[in-house]
Each structure stands twice: as structure tokens, then as C-alpha cells.
Design an enzyme around this catalytic site. Structure first.
Site, PDB file in Angstrom:
ATOM      1  N   ARG A  33       6.625  -0.869  59.046  1.00  0.00           N
ATOM      2  CA  ARG A  33       5.895  -2.500  59.190  1.00  0.00           C
ATOM      3  C   ARG A  33       5.880  -2.115  60.901  1.00  0.00           C
ATOM      4  O   ARG A  33       4.357  -1.945  61.011  1.00  0.00           O
ATOM      5  CB  ARG A  33       6.777  -3.472  58.779  1.00  0.00           C
ATOM      6  CG  ARG A  33       6.075  -4.708  58.749  1.00  0.00           C
ATOM      7  CD  ARG A  33       5.717  -5.372  60.051  1.00  0.00           C
ATOM      8  NE  ARG A  33       6.787  -5.604  60.455  1.00  0.00           N
ATOM      9  CZ  ARG A  33       6.723  -5.726  61.420  1.00  0.00           C
ATOM     10  NH1 ARG A  33       5.871  -6.387  62.508  1.00  0.00           N
ATOM     11  NH2 ARG A  33       8.647  -6.644  62.118  1.00  0.00           N
ATOM     12  N   ASP A  34       6.725  -2.736  61.813  1.00  0.00           N
ATOM     13  CA  ASP A  34       6.282  -2.585  62.691  1.00  0.00           C
ATOM     14  C   ASP A  34       5.849  -0.871  64.075  1.00  0.00           C
ATOM     15  O   ASP A  34       5.492  -0.586  64.655  1.00  0.00           O
ATOM     16  CB  ASP A  34       7.845  -3.342  63.629  1.00  0.00           C
ATOM     17  CG  ASP A  34       7.677  -3.471  64.529  1.00  0.00           C
ATOM     18  OD1 ASP A  34       6.255  -4.296  64.447  1.00  0.00           O
ATOM     19  OD2 ASP A  34       8.808  -4.158  65.203  1.00  0.00           O
ATOM     20  N   TYR A 161      11.995 -14.643  60.227  1.00  0.00           N
ATOM     21  CA  TYR A 161      11.799 -14.345  61.599  1.00  0.00           C
ATOM     22  C   TYR A 161      11.800 -15.476  62.770  1.00  0.00           C
ATOM     23  O   TYR A 161      11.033 -16.326  62.272  1.00  0.00           O
ATOM     24  CB  TYR A 161      10.859 -13.277  61.854  1.00  0.00           C
ATOM     25  CG  TYR A 161      11.303 -11.471  61.979  1.00  0.00           C
ATOM     26  CD1 TYR A 161      11.860 -10.786  62.465  1.00  0.00           C
ATOM     27  CD2 TYR A 161      10.337 -11.194  60.714  1.00  0.00           C
ATOM     28  CE1 TYR A 161      11.958  -9.655  62.580  1.00  0.00           C
ATOM     29  CE2 TYR A 161      10.322  -9.912  60.679  1.00  0.00           C
ATOM     30  CZ  TYR A 161      11.246  -9.316  61.808  1.00  0.00           C
ATOM     31  OH  TYR A 161      11.663  -7.573  61.487  1.00  0.00           O
ATOM     32  N   GLU A 163       9.624 -14.860  65.958  1.00  0.00           N
ATOM     33  CA  GLU A 163       9.651 -14.540  66.279  1.00  0.00           C
ATOM     34  C   GLU A 163       9.266 -15.446  68.277  1.00  0.00           C
ATOM     35  O   GLU A 163       9.330 -16.403  68.144  1.00  0.00           O
ATOM     36  CB  GLU A 163       7.641 -14.764  66.738  1.00  0.00           C
ATOM     37  CG  GLU A 163       6.600 -14.144  66.940  1.00  0.00           C
ATOM     38  CD  GLU A 163       5.534 -13.902  66.820  1.00  0.00           C
ATOM     39  OE1 GLU A 163       4.853 -12.538  66.811  1.00  0.00           O
ATOM     40  OE2 GLU A 163       4.744 -14.605  65.469  1.00  0.00           O
ATOM     41  N   THR A 220      10.565  -9.629  71.070  1.00  0.00           N
ATOM     42  CA  THR A 220       9.053  -9.360  70.864  1.00  0.00           C
ATOM     43  C   THR A 220       8.898  -8.807  72.132  1.00  0.00           C
ATOM     44  O   THR A 220       7.464  -8.132  71.681  1.00  0.00           O
ATOM     45  CB  THR A 220       8.327 -10.873  70.333  1.00  0.00           C
ATOM     46  OG1 THR A 220       9.522 -11.488  69.420  1.00  0.00           O
ATOM     47  CG2 THR A 220       7.247 -10.707  69.914  1.00  0.00           C
ATOM     48  N   HIS A 248      16.337  -7.662  66.577  1.00  0.00           N
ATOM     49  CA  HIS A 248      15.398  -6.522  66.506  1.00  0.00           C
ATOM     50  C   HIS A 248      15.104  -6.620  68.016  1.00  0.00           C
ATOM     51  O   HIS A 248      14.455  -7.124  68.574  1.00  0.00           O
ATOM     52  CB  HIS A 248      14.734  -7.313  65.827  1.00  0.00           C
ATOM     53  CG  HIS A 248      13.079  -6.987  65.609  1.00  0.00           C
ATOM     54  ND1 HIS A 248      12.796  -6.172  64.560  1.00  0.00           N
ATOM     55  CD2 HIS A 248      11.501  -6.276  66.707  1.00  0.00           C
ATOM     56  CE1 HIS A 248      11.193  -5.724  64.599  1.00  0.00           C
ATOM     57  NE2 HIS A 248      11.064  -5.574  65.754  1.00  0.00           N
ATOM     58  N   HIS A 250      12.633  -4.182  71.180  1.00  0.00           N
ATOM     59  CA  HIS A 250      12.050  -3.436  71.661  1.00  0.00           C
ATOM     60  C   HIS A 250      12.110  -2.934  72.580  1.00  0.00           C
ATOM     61  O   HIS A 250      13.387  -3.436  73.804  1.00  0.00           O
ATOM     62  CB  HIS A 250       9.792  -4.707  71.765  1.00  0.00           C
ATOM     63  CG  HIS A 250       9.801  -4.387  70.354  1.00  0.00           C
ATOM     64  ND1 HIS A 250       8.858  -4.203  70.495  1.00  0.00           N
ATOM     65  CD2 HIS A 250       9.654  -5.481  69.755  1.00  0.00           C
ATOM     66  CE1 HIS A 250       8.253  -4.248  68.781  1.00  0.00           C
ATOM     67  NE2 HIS A 250       9.261  -5.269  68.439  1.00  0.00           N
TER      68      HIS A 250
END
Length: 552
Positions: A33-34, A161, A163, A220, A248, A250
Site C-alpha cells: 500500500r504505502d 489512522y 493522518e 505523515t 507509522h 516516514h
């Protein structure tokens, strides 16, 4: 603040009381997905299925996020295939799909594909809520609750989530708390814990409890550093100690792994990763690095089979077309290769250059590079693995040849080594009677290639020049002139000329030239090995001349 800093220096101790021993961390892989949001990456359905199969069956991740709902018919086909497979192996609850607050459309799409888990995307910052959605916090919360009720009516598990949560905590923490206060009462007990944990949750009227399984907190835009992760996570844990939080990360500041570990240190129960760190912009936290640090630095437990990490890396690399950097930790081509000879020497004495990242642990093996800095210790290690035994003098001569190749910036592999050994031992004897002193070959547009050659024959030096149809042809004509004019001898006639890469060689470092000569009513065949085709042919020629000279 001093007390909080002191606690940070003691990783995970406050959590080790649960069941005793090391803490357990859930791993969600979001490659499908990501990771697919990497620029230029698009997996076709059967590729998604193959990756999902290996992640679930071999790597044994706890959960996989496989798509975004309502994206395309291809995504629908892929999710159906993955859900069908997961159901067959009784792991359907591990397959998750990103869905949106869209009046139940995402939920229907996922249900139609056979899915049972939706990762519902809510807004974790006030700016996203008011500027992107154009709604008040109260309106958005009401919409989220409606989605949760609808998902429950479909028998679907929901992870939520938040976001842009990192910006939310930085710029609008009151909004984050308002959202969480409204939804915390809808949470399930923590993963792996007793349902009694539910008794600590405040109950709200109108909507039943147990509608949210996990709250997933994403950075995010990849803006956080580890200190911020610790600060924000501890605020969440202090306010909502009963909830299960995922993190999560990045990698925009190259801190995805560090931030992931800071989240675990501060109470996160789950981490999101991708294979090879694929993901939008600078990517996500790579699964191999996160797994290694969790185990070695934090003594945490996961279900990951480390021996499969290199295999899944190669599979995703092939399907995605995104090459793994040679120095990428754990899965890079060079990370278990010792280059300096002193390192090989230390390893042979007492594994002096080993650490906890043993290559066999990840389905790999330690290698010793062959080049100008490798030295005899590296070469001895490679010879030992191949089962070849050489005398110290022979090892010295092989080392000299490999160093010569290294000076030309050529990479020699272990597969090339037997051919170098054979070439050196068969022909590079110090008693050669015919020696090449120097040569120059040239080519120019519109002109025939030329060669100037100086050789030593039985202690006497000779020099000549010639032109020919090619550089090697010119070289041989110069030699023929020397043999005819100065020695009054016939030069053997070339019968055949073949050029190839040595069998088994994995690189183009070496070129093998095999030349056949008419000599005394028979055929004399010699071989040359070098990084340059012309030089390989010249070496084959001088081997032939020394054989001829030894028979006079």
C-alpha cells in the site's frame, strides 16, 4: 523533566512486566500500500499476491496492508486474490486495507473483496480537518463514528489512522485530544491483553465499545525527530494508557528507523514498515533494519523470520524495479563483505571484526572482497571456501595478479578466482624466456591500428612496430617482424581466436581469450585472462611463445 529523561534511558523496562521477559512488538508491512506510492512503482495483481504470500508465509509479519480502497479494478483484483489466499491459510485477519470516511463506500469495497479489516483514515490534525475536509472537529468525529458503526454492522475490524498526527501534536494537540477523547471509549482491549482492560475505558452513550482495535499514529510528512516522538507518544500513553498504539514513520529526514525505535521506547505496541524502505518521497522505515535494531538494541520480540528478509528484499527489488543500495543495512549487496585484508586476518584469528549482525542470521554469508586492498588474508579466505590450497609463493603471485586488476578498478568475484589461480600457476613461471617489456597499441579514425612492441628473448631486447587490421593483429605483426629479422625464425600461425567471460564469472572483470596456433604439424592452444580483451590476447600469445621456446 529529569524523571522523564531518566526513564528514557531505561528502554522498555516499564513494559516488561507484562508476562515477564522481553516486550512483543507487532509488525505491519505496508509495502503493498504505502510502498507502492514510491514514484514509478506499480505492482500488478499477481506480483502483489506473490509478495503477500512471502510476507505472510515466510517472513511471518503480523499484518500486511495491501491496498487503498476504491483505487482501481486492478487493486480490487489484487485484494480479492490476497484475501482468498489468506483465508485458505487461516490468516485473513492479518490482511488490512486502507479505507476512507466516505459514507461506507470503502467498507463495502473491502467487504466485496473478501476483506475483514479496514484501516480507516481519519484526520489527525486540525488543519487537515478544517482545510482539507472543510468540516468542524465535531462534524468529522460524527462522520468517523458513523463509519465505525457501519463497519461493525458488516462484521469488520477497524484500525484507525490519525493522518498527520505528528503535525497535529505539534500545532493542535487540543484537537488530537478532542478526537481521541471521543473515540477512546470505542476501543477494543489491547492486543494480547485480557478483556478486563476494557473496564478502564470510559463508556459513552449511543455507540457500543470495541469498534476500534488499534489507533495508528503516523508521521505523515516525516517531520519528527526521536525526541519529539518520545514527547508526543508519552503524552498519548499517559492520557490513554489502555489503548494499543501503532507508529507509522516516514524517512524525509533519514530518521524513520530512529523514530520507530523511539516510539517503541515510549510505549508503541506496533510498528509500520516496508520492504527496502519503499514509500512516498524518501520512503518508510525498512523492515530489515527495524527488525535488527528491535532485537539487538532493544531486546524486543517479534514474529519475524530473519532468514527470509534477504529473500523478500530481492523479490520486491525485482518487482518494483527499485534497486537496493549496495550499502543498505542487512540486505545491501556489500554489507557482509570485508574489503580490507586486515579484517579477514582478524576474522581468521578470533572473529575480531564480527558483530551481532551475523550474515547467516539473515540467510546470507560473509564474503571477502578481492581487489587491491584485499591482501593475502582475503584471498586465503576465498581459497579456503573453494577448497583450494596454495603455497605461500603461489598465494603471493595470485595476490599480485588480483592487485593488478584492482588497480584497473575491476571487481573480482570468488567465481573468477579459480581461473586466476589456474592462469597464474600454469603460465606465470619466473623462468619465462620470452618477456613483454612494453607495448603501445593505437587506433584512429581513418587509419589502420598500430603497435610498437619491445620484448626480451633469452636476455636480449628487441623492438619493432607494425600496422594491422586490428590492435592485436598489429601487435602480432610487430612480433613476427622481430622473429624474422632478428632471430631468423618462423612465428607460429594463428588458427583460432575466441573471447569469452570465464565460466561461472558473475562480473565483467575478466575476459578470457583462447588462441589456437599451428605449430609442428599440430595445434598449440593457450589462454589469457585479463580485464582488457587485447591484453588477454597478448598474454595468451606470450604463453605460446614460452612453450615454443622451452621446446627448442
Amino acid at each position: 523533566m529529569e524523571e522523564e529523561t531518566r526513564k528514557v534511558s531505561t528502554p522498555l523496562h516499564y513494559r516488561e512486566g507484562q508476562g515477564g521477559g522481553s516486550p512483543f512488538i507487532e509488525i505491519l508491512d505496508s509495502t503493498l500500500r504505502d510502498g507502492e506510492q514510491t514514484n514509478g512503482v506499480s505492482f500488478v495483481p499477481h506480483e502483489k499476491l506473490m509478495i503477500a504470500r512471502m510476507l505472510l508465509r515466510d517472513v511471518n509479519v503480523d499484518r500486511i496492508e495491501v491496498a487503498s480502497a476504491r483505487v482501481s479494478d486492478g487493486e480490487r483484483d489484487a485484494v480479492r486474490m490476497i484475501c482468498r489466499y489468506a483465508r485458505q491459510i487461516d490468516k485473513l485477519e492479518r490482511v488490512e486495507v486502507l479505507g476512507f470516511v466516505d459514507g461506507g463506500k470503502s467498507i463495502d469495497w473491502i467487504a466485496d473483496c473478501g476483506g475483514k479489516v479496514i484501516n480507516l483514515l481519519a484526520k489527525g490534525s486540525l488543519k487537515h480537518c478544517t482545510q482539507q475536509l472543510g468540516k468542524t472537529p465535531e462534524e468529522h468525529i460524527a462522520d468517523v463514528k458513523a463509519e465505525l458503526q457501519y463497519a461493525a454492522s458488516k462484521g469488520m475490524t477497524v484500525n484507525l489512522y490519525l493522518e498527520d498526527w505528528s503535525n497535529g501534536m505539534k500545532d493542535s494537540p487540543e484537537y488530537v485530544y478532542q478526537l481521541m477523547d471521543s473515540l477512546a471509549s470505542l476501543s477494543s482491549p489491547q492486543v494480547g491483553e485480557s478483556p478486563d482492560a476494557q473496564s478502564f475505558l470510559p463508556q459513552s452513550g449511543g455507540v457500543g465499545s470495541g469498534l476500534v482495535r488499534r489507533f495508528m499514529l503516523p508521521d505523515t510528512l516525516g517531520i519528527m525527530n526521536p525526541l519529539q516522538v518520545i514527547e508526543y507518544f508519552r503524552k498519548m500513553m499517559k492520557r490513554y494508557p489502555q489503548l494499543h498504539f501503532d507508529f507509522h514513520a516516514h524517512n524525509d529526514y533519514d530518521l524513520a528507523v530512529s523514530n520507530s525505535l523511539a516510539a517503541v521506547l515510549s510505549g508503541a505496541k506496533g510498528l509500520h514498515v516496508t520492504v527496502n524502505g519503499l514509500g512516498e518521497r524518501c520512503g518508510n522505515a525498512p523492515i530489515a533494519s527495524v527488525q535488527a535494531i528491535l532485537k539487538d538494541q532493544f531486546h524486543a520480540k517479534t514474529n519475524i523470520d530473519e532468514s527470509q528478509l534477504n529473500g523478500i528484499s530481492r523479490l520486491v527489488e525485482g518487482y518494483s524495479g527499485v534497486a537496493v543500495a549496495p550499502n543498505q543495512p542487512i540486505v545491501g549487496e556489500n554489507v557482509f563483505t570485508q574489503v580490507a585484508g586486515v579484517h579477514a586476518d582478524g576474522d581468521s584469528k578470533d572473529k575480531l571484526y564480527y558483530n551481532e549482525l551475523i550474515p547467516e542470521r539473515f540467510g546470507r554469508k560473509r564474503e571477502y572482497a578481492l581487489g587491491k586492498t584485499s591482501g593475502r588474508a582475503n584471498i586465503a579466505k576465498n581459497l579456503e571456501e573453494l577448497g583450494l590450497e596454495l603455497t605461500p609463493e603461489q598465494t603471493r603471485r595470485v595476490t599480485q595478479r588480483i592487485t593488478e586488476l584492482g588497480d584497473k578498478k575491476e571487481i573480482v568475484t570468488q567465481d573468477d578466482l579459480p581461473y586466476i589461480v589456474s592462469d597464474v600457476l600454469k603460465h606465470d613461471a619466473p623462468e619465462d624466456k620470452v618477456k613483454l617489456i612494453s607495448y603501445v597499441v593505437s587506433t584512429a579514425y581513418g587509419l589502420k591500428p598500430g603497435a610498437n612492441v619491445r620484448v626480451e628473448i633469452n636476455g636480449q631486447q628487441y623492438e619493432a612496430g607494425a600496422t594491422g587490421d586490428g590492435q592485436y593483429d598489429a601487435f602480432v605483426k610487430a612480433l613476427r617482424f622481430i622473429y624474422k629479422k632478428y632471430l631468423n625464425r618462423t612465428f607460429p600461425i594463428l588458427a583460432n581466436y575466441q573471447v569469452s567471460i570465464p565460466p561461472g564469472g558473475r562480473t565483467d572483470a575478466l575476459v578470457q581469450t583462447v588462441i589456437s596456433w599451428h605449430y609442428r604439424d599440430g595445434i598449440l592452444r593457450t589462454r589469457g585472462l585479463d580485464a582488457d580483451q587485447t591484453e588477454a590476447a597478448i598474454k595468451a600469445t606470450f604463453k605460446m611463445l614460452n612453450i615454443v621456446e622451452s621446446q627448442l
